[in-house]
Design a protein around this motif. Sequence first.
Motif, PDB file in Angstrom:
ATOM      1  N   LEU A   1       0.916  -1.253  -0.279  1.00 19.50           N
ATOM      2  CA  LEU A   1      -0.067  -0.195   0.230  1.00 19.50           C
ATOM      3  C   LEU A   1       1.094   1.238   0.119  1.00 19.50           C
ATOM      4  CD1 LEU A   1      -2.583  -1.067   2.753  1.00 19.50           C
ATOM      5  CD2 LEU A   1      -2.655  -1.139   0.151  1.00 19.50           C
ATOM      6  N   ARG A   2       2.077   1.306   0.329  1.00 18.26           N
ATOM      7  CA  ARG A   2       2.815   2.105   0.945  1.00 18.26           C
ATOM      8  C   ARG A   2       3.943   2.468  -1.224  1.00 18.26           C
ATOM      9  NH1 ARG A   2       4.851   5.252   5.305  1.00 18.26           N
ATOM     10  NH2 ARG A   2       7.065   4.654   4.058  1.00 18.26           N
ATOM     11  N   ARG A   3       3.688   1.765  -1.291  1.00 14.27           N
ATOM     12  CA  ARG A   3       4.250   1.763  -2.609  1.00 14.27           C
ATOM     13  C   ARG A   3       3.663   2.146  -3.573  1.00 14.27           C
ATOM     14  NH1 ARG A   3       6.859  -3.029  -1.198  1.00 14.27           N
ATOM     15  NH2 ARG A   3       5.113  -4.443  -2.335  1.00 14.27           N
ATOM     16  N   ALA A   4       1.702   2.106  -3.166  1.00 10.27           N
ATOM     17  CA  ALA A   4       0.789   2.081  -3.917  1.00 10.27           C
ATOM     18  C   ALA A   4       0.908   4.002  -4.137  1.00 10.27           C
ATOM     19  CB  ALA A   4      -0.115   1.297  -3.936  1.00 10.27           C
ATOM     20  N   TRP A   5       1.030   4.148  -3.045  1.00  7.15           N
ATOM     21  CA  TRP A   5       1.125   5.706  -2.913  1.00  7.15           C
ATOM     22  C   TRP A   5       2.447   6.538  -3.030  1.00  7.15           C
ATOM     23  CZ3 TRP A   5      -1.370   3.823   2.728  1.00  7.15           C
ATOM     24  CH2 TRP A   5      -2.723   3.699   2.344  1.00  7.15           C
ATOM     25  N   GLY A   6       3.029   5.860  -3.857  1.00  8.91           N
ATOM     26  CA  GLY A   6       4.245   6.627  -3.872  1.00  8.91           C
ATOM     27  C   GLY A   6       5.463   6.322  -2.553  1.00  8.91           C
ATOM     28  N   SER A   7       5.271   5.589  -1.758  1.00 15.22           N
ATOM     29  CA  SER A   7       6.421   5.948  -0.740  1.00 15.22           C
ATOM     30  C   SER A   7       7.668   4.274  -0.840  1.00 15.22           C
ATOM     31  CB  SER A   7       5.769   5.948   0.728  1.00 15.22           C
ATOM     32  OG  SER A   7       7.387   5.761   1.340  1.00 15.22           O
ATOM     33  N   ASP A   8       9.015   5.024  -1.729  1.00 18.31           N
ATOM     34  CA  ASP A   8       9.635   3.324  -1.987  1.00 18.31           C
ATOM     35  C   ASP A   8      10.103   2.899  -0.677  1.00 18.31           C
ATOM     36  OD1 ASP A   8       8.606   2.835  -4.136  1.00 18.31           O
ATOM     37  OD2 ASP A   8       9.459   4.162  -5.231  1.00 18.31           O
TER      38      ASP A   8
ATOM     39  N   TRP B   1      -0.556   8.222  10.644  1.00 12.45           N
ATOM     40  CA  TRP B   1      -1.238   7.292  10.891  1.00 12.45           C
ATOM     41  C   TRP B   1      -2.342   7.547  12.533  1.00 12.45           C
ATOM     42  CZ3 TRP B   1      -3.752   5.820   7.071  1.00 12.45           C
ATOM     43  CH2 TRP B   1      -3.053   5.194   5.659  1.00 12.45           C
TER      44      TRP B   1
END
Length: 416
Positions: free
Chosen positions: A279-286, A297
């Motif tokens: 989910l973090r990768r999908a939001w642009g955080s690698d 959060w």
Amino acid sequence: MRTLTPVQQYSIITANNWAFTITDGALRMLVVFHFLQLGFTTLEVAFLFIFYEFFGILTNLYGGWLGARFGLKLTLWIGTLLQIVALLLLVPVADTWPRLLSVVWVMAAQALSGIAKDLEKMSAKSAIRVVVPETPDDHSRGEGQLFRWVAILTGAKNALKGLGFFVGGVLLTTVGFNAGVVVLAGWLAVAFLVTLLLPRDIGKMKSKPAFKSLLSKSEGINVLSLARFFLFGARDVWFVVALPVFLQASLGWDFWKVGGFMGLWVIGYGIIQGSAPSLRRAWGSDRPPGPPAVQFWAAVLTAIPALIAISLWREAGNPGIAVVVGLMVFGVVFAMNSSIHSYMILAYTEADDVSLNVGFYYMANAAGRLLGTLLSGALFLVGGLQACLWASCLLVILAFLAGRRLPTPPRQLQPA
């Protein structure tokens, strides 16, 4: 004997943890609903879990020292076997027993179960830090691997705890309380046999730690543990006792429906927790999460119990819909909080002393659960579910304020 690869060790540890988790969730549902059927109040039911949570605090503190001194395989064994004993102790409990005897007996069995649960969880979580392959050529990749493995273990564990809630409701409905605990004990005995394959010295420190090393000297671990204390108090203050009683008494749900719904909630919560890296990768955080993610959060979570409480207070629509939808949103955001916490504790520690630090951290976790459990039973008697939700909101605010003091983990300061 052939040496197990890190992936094989991880698989054995995870399999044992998952099997244990099903029994833990099922046992909670069995105890809650069985004693509500016998006429116990919500506060009396909450008191049945006092020793479960209290001994969890002590276990995490001293269990980390045992794991570091004698190895995590031993603590994993002890935790699994104690849970089997705790389950079997509940077999003779009968409706004809005097009320006081039933309470004392179940509290003692729950004390063993609390020790077992936190020994097993501490061992499983610490062992991951030990078996994750080192990547000296690409430190960032190693941290990403750690985040993924922790997310898978904790996410699936919580999903299976939800399955355990459902199993507990079904067992109580079909075979009853006494036969239900026998089924769970047999299931866990099979899972114990798999752990015999683990290396003997997994997680053992090279030097024997002294008792004075029990308390963490790391600012990051101390602050994160404080945030964890408030976070899990915020969950359990309305989830442990107040919510199932509200669903059963106020909405008229059957026991198996309550167990099934709460089980589905925890399953969904676990899926989100396990999917946190994706989910973090999908939001642009690698990159792996740091203190800003903890703070963000927690801030989002603060509003959710408050909105549910306001909806119930204003009687805006069907109260069942408000609670069910609100609980779903709470689960998603709480899962992100918990998953990031679970990674951060390992990011703040090194492999050699991981069980000491993780034990200290989960001591705070258990203390938060104890606070939440007691408040859940007491506040529900005083002000119903609304009072529990407002207490949840306050505890999340305190978790957010604690998170603002978190330093950047030293491992994340190392060059990629």
